[in-house]
Enzyme design. Structure first.
Site, PDB file in Angstrom:
ATOM      1  N   ASP A 136       1.238  -1.155  -0.123  1.00  0.00           N
ATOM      2  CA  ASP A 136       0.146   0.468  -0.209  1.00  0.00           C
ATOM      3  C   ASP A 136       1.226   0.927   0.249  1.00  0.00           C
ATOM      4  O   ASP A 136       1.954   1.427   0.907  1.00  0.00           O
ATOM      5  CB  ASP A 136      -0.906  -0.238   0.807  1.00  0.00           C
ATOM      6  CG  ASP A 136      -1.807   0.997   1.274  1.00  0.00           C
ATOM      7  OD1 ASP A 136      -3.339   0.375   0.948  1.00  0.00           O
ATOM      8  OD2 ASP A 136      -2.044   2.561   1.055  1.00  0.00           O
TER       9      ASP A 136
ATOM     10  N   ASP B 284       4.158   1.548  -4.993  1.00  0.00           N
ATOM     11  CA  ASP B 284       3.491   2.286  -5.498  1.00  0.00           C
ATOM     12  C   ASP B 284       3.375   1.596  -6.348  1.00  0.00           C
ATOM     13  O   ASP B 284       4.302   1.070  -7.189  1.00  0.00           O
ATOM     14  CB  ASP B 284       4.025   3.804  -5.850  1.00  0.00           C
ATOM     15  CG  ASP B 284       3.133   4.487  -6.549  1.00  0.00           C
ATOM     16  OD1 ASP B 284       3.013   4.054  -7.085  1.00  0.00           O
ATOM     17  OD2 ASP B 284       3.982   5.127  -7.005  1.00  0.00           O
TER      18      ASP B 284
ATOM     19  N   ASN C 218      -5.624  -5.722  -5.557  1.00  0.00           N
ATOM     20  CA  ASN C 218      -6.556  -5.038  -5.281  1.00  0.00           C
ATOM     21  C   ASN C 218      -6.572  -3.538  -5.438  1.00  0.00           C
ATOM     22  O   ASN C 218      -7.234  -2.800  -5.844  1.00  0.00           O
ATOM     23  CB  ASN C 218      -7.145  -5.444  -4.166  1.00  0.00           C
ATOM     24  CG  ASN C 218      -8.145  -4.588  -3.412  1.00  0.00           C
ATOM     25  OD1 ASN C 218      -9.295  -5.290  -3.970  1.00  0.00           O
ATOM     26  ND2 ASN C 218      -7.624  -3.667  -2.398  1.00  0.00           N
TER      27      ASN C 218
ATOM     28  N   TYR D  73     -13.483   4.570 -16.060  1.00  0.00           N
ATOM     29  CA  TYR D  73     -13.484   3.533 -14.699  1.00  0.00           C
ATOM     30  C   TYR D  73     -13.910   2.124 -15.027  1.00  0.00           C
ATOM     31  O   TYR D  73     -12.827   0.894 -15.305  1.00  0.00           O
ATOM     32  CB  TYR D  73     -14.402   4.289 -13.399  1.00  0.00           C
ATOM     33  CG  TYR D  73     -14.445   3.072 -12.820  1.00  0.00           C
ATOM     34  CD1 TYR D  73     -13.209   3.014 -11.628  1.00  0.00           C
ATOM     35  CD2 TYR D  73     -15.885   2.145 -12.134  1.00  0.00           C
ATOM     36  CE1 TYR D  73     -13.327   1.654 -10.369  1.00  0.00           C
ATOM     37  CE2 TYR D  73     -15.288   1.000 -11.384  1.00  0.00           C
ATOM     38  CZ  TYR D  73     -14.260   0.430 -10.017  1.00  0.00           C
ATOM     39  OH  TYR D  73     -14.670  -0.376  -9.824  1.00  0.00           O
TER      40      TYR D  73
ATOM     41  N   LYS E  92     -12.012  -1.611 -15.779  1.00  0.00           N
ATOM     42  CA  LYS E  92     -12.067  -2.901 -15.454  1.00  0.00           C
ATOM     43  C   LYS E  92     -12.567  -3.650 -16.374  1.00  0.00           C
ATOM     44  O   LYS E  92     -12.204  -4.485 -15.616  1.00  0.00           O
ATOM     45  CB  LYS E  92     -13.081  -2.647 -13.840  1.00  0.00           C
ATOM     46  CG  LYS E  92     -12.987  -1.235 -12.654  1.00  0.00           C
ATOM     47  CD  LYS E  92     -11.684  -2.415 -12.013  1.00  0.00           C
ATOM     48  CE  LYS E  92     -10.808  -1.606 -10.903  1.00  0.00           C
ATOM     49  NZ  LYS E  92     -10.202  -2.404 -10.263  1.00  0.00           N
TER      50      LYS E  92
ATOM     51  N   ALA F 155     -19.607  -1.418  -3.320  1.00  0.00           N
ATOM     52  CA  ALA F 155     -19.340  -1.787  -2.603  1.00  0.00           C
ATOM     53  C   ALA F 155     -19.413  -0.775  -1.212  1.00  0.00           C
ATOM     54  O   ALA F 155     -19.216   0.123  -1.732  1.00  0.00           O
ATOM     55  CB  ALA F 155     -17.991  -2.433  -2.343  1.00  0.00           C
TER      56      ALA F 155
ATOM     57  N   THR G 193     -17.408   0.791   0.842  1.00  0.00           N
ATOM     58  CA  THR G 193     -16.405   1.428   0.705  1.00  0.00           C
ATOM     59  C   THR G 193     -16.152   2.554   0.791  1.00  0.00           C
ATOM     60  O   THR G 193     -16.995   3.381   1.348  1.00  0.00           O
ATOM     61  CB  THR G 193     -15.311   0.944  -0.374  1.00  0.00           C
ATOM     62  OG1 THR G 193     -15.417   1.436  -1.576  1.00  0.00           O
ATOM     63  CG2 THR G 193     -15.500  -0.223  -0.994  1.00  0.00           C
TER      64      THR G 193
END
Length: 252
Positions: free
Chosen positions: A38, A54, A81, A146, A150, A179, A181
Site C-alpha cells: 500500500d 506504489d 486489489n 473506470y 475494469k 460496495a 467502501t
C-alpha cells in the site's frame, strides 16, 4: 485447527483500507501470512507485514516482492486489489487522467503479476485474484474511464489464466457490485443529497443494498483457496444479482 490457507503467503495490494483490508483480514483468518502492499502501509492493521509499494513504480513493486520472498520464504497468493475510481462521461477526463487511472488500475496489476511470477511458479498452491467490477460487465452511467479499466482487468485475467494454467497458477477475478467502501463514502459525502444518492445506489442492486466488503473478501478467499482448484479464468460476480437479474420492483 489449521485453516485452508495455512502456511501460505498472500500479498494483497491496496491492503490497508477498503476492500483490500477486508480481504487481508479474511485471508489471515484462513491461515495465510498476509502482506499488505500500500502507498500508506501504516494504515494496515490485520496483516503480518505491511510494505510501502506504489504499483505505478516498477522498482517499488519489485523491491516489495523481493522483500516478501526474502522475509517470508516465497509467495503463493497474489490479490491485485489496488485501484482508484473515476467519474464522468467520455468528455470529462483529460488524457492525463486516463493515463493515471489506467496506470494504477491496469498496468499496476501487470507489474505486480510480472514481479511475483517467479515465486508463484515455485508454489504448489499458486493463485491470483484480480479485483474487477460490475462496471466490466454492465454499462453504468458516468463511469466511462473506470469501466474501461475494469473491463481490461477482466480480459487480462482470462489471458493470464490461459498463459499460466500449465504452470499450475490459477488466475481469477472478483467482480463486486457497488460496495460500501471509503471511496463510495466520499462520493456520497460530496453529493447534494447523500441519503438520496445512497438510496439510489442501493436500489440499483437487485438485493437492495450495497455489497459488504466482507462479502467480497469471502469470494476472494474461495477463489484463491483449495476448494477452487478447478476454477480459473472466471470473473465471480458479488453484486446482489446486478449482472444477471432483471427484477420488477414488486419482486424484491
Amino acid at each position: 485447527m489449521a485453516g485452508p490457507l495455512d502456511g501460505l503467503v498472500a500479498v494483497v495490494t491496496g491492503g490497508a483500507s477498503g476492500l483490500g483490508a477486508a480481504i487481508a483480514s479474511r485471508l489471515r483468518r484462513d491461515g495465510a501470512r498476509v502482506v499488505a502492499f500500500d502507498v500508506n502501509p501504516d494504515a494496515a492493521t490485520d496483516v503480518d507485514l505491511a510494505v510501502a509499494v506504489d504499483v505505478t513504480d516498477d522498482a517499488s513493486v519489485i523491491a516489495g516482492v523481493e522483500r516478501v520472498a526474502a522475509e517470508l520464504g516465497g509467495i503463493d497468493i497474489v490479490v491485485n486489489n489496488a485501484g482508484i475510481g473515476a467519474q464522468g462521461d467520455v468528455t470529462v477526463n483529460s488524457d492525463e487522467e486516463w493515463h493515471r487511472v489506467w496506470d494504477i488500475n491496469v498496468v499496476g496489476m501487470a507489474r505486480v503479476m510480472r514481479a511475483a511470477l517467479p515465486h508463484l511458479r515455485r508454489s504448489s498452491a499458486a493463485a491470483v485474484c484480480n479485483t474487477s467490477s460490475i462496471a466490466a460487465t454492465a454499462g453504468l452511467p458516468q463511469r466511462v474511464l473506470y469501466s474501461a479499466t475494469k473491463g481490461a482487468v477482466l480480459s487480462m485475467t482470462k489471458a493470464m489464466a490461459a498463459d499460466h494454467l500449465g504452470e499450475g497458477i490459477r488466475v481469477n477475478a472478483v467482480n463486486p457490485g457497488t460496495a460500501d467502501t471509503p471511496w463510495i463514502g466520499r462520493l456520497l459525502g460530496a453529493a447534494d443529497d447523500p441519503a438520496a444518492e445512497r438510496a439510489a445506489l442501493e436500489a440499483r442492486q437487485p438485493h437492495g443494498r450495497l455489497v459488504a466488503p466482507e462479502e467480497v473478501a469471502d469470494a476472494v478467499a474461495y477463489l484463491v483457496g483449495p476448494h477452487a482448484r478447478s476454477t480459473t479464468g472466471i470473473g465471480l460476480a458479488v453484486d446482489g444479482g446486478m449482472q444477471e437479474l432483471r427484477l420488477r420492483p414488486a419482486d424484491r
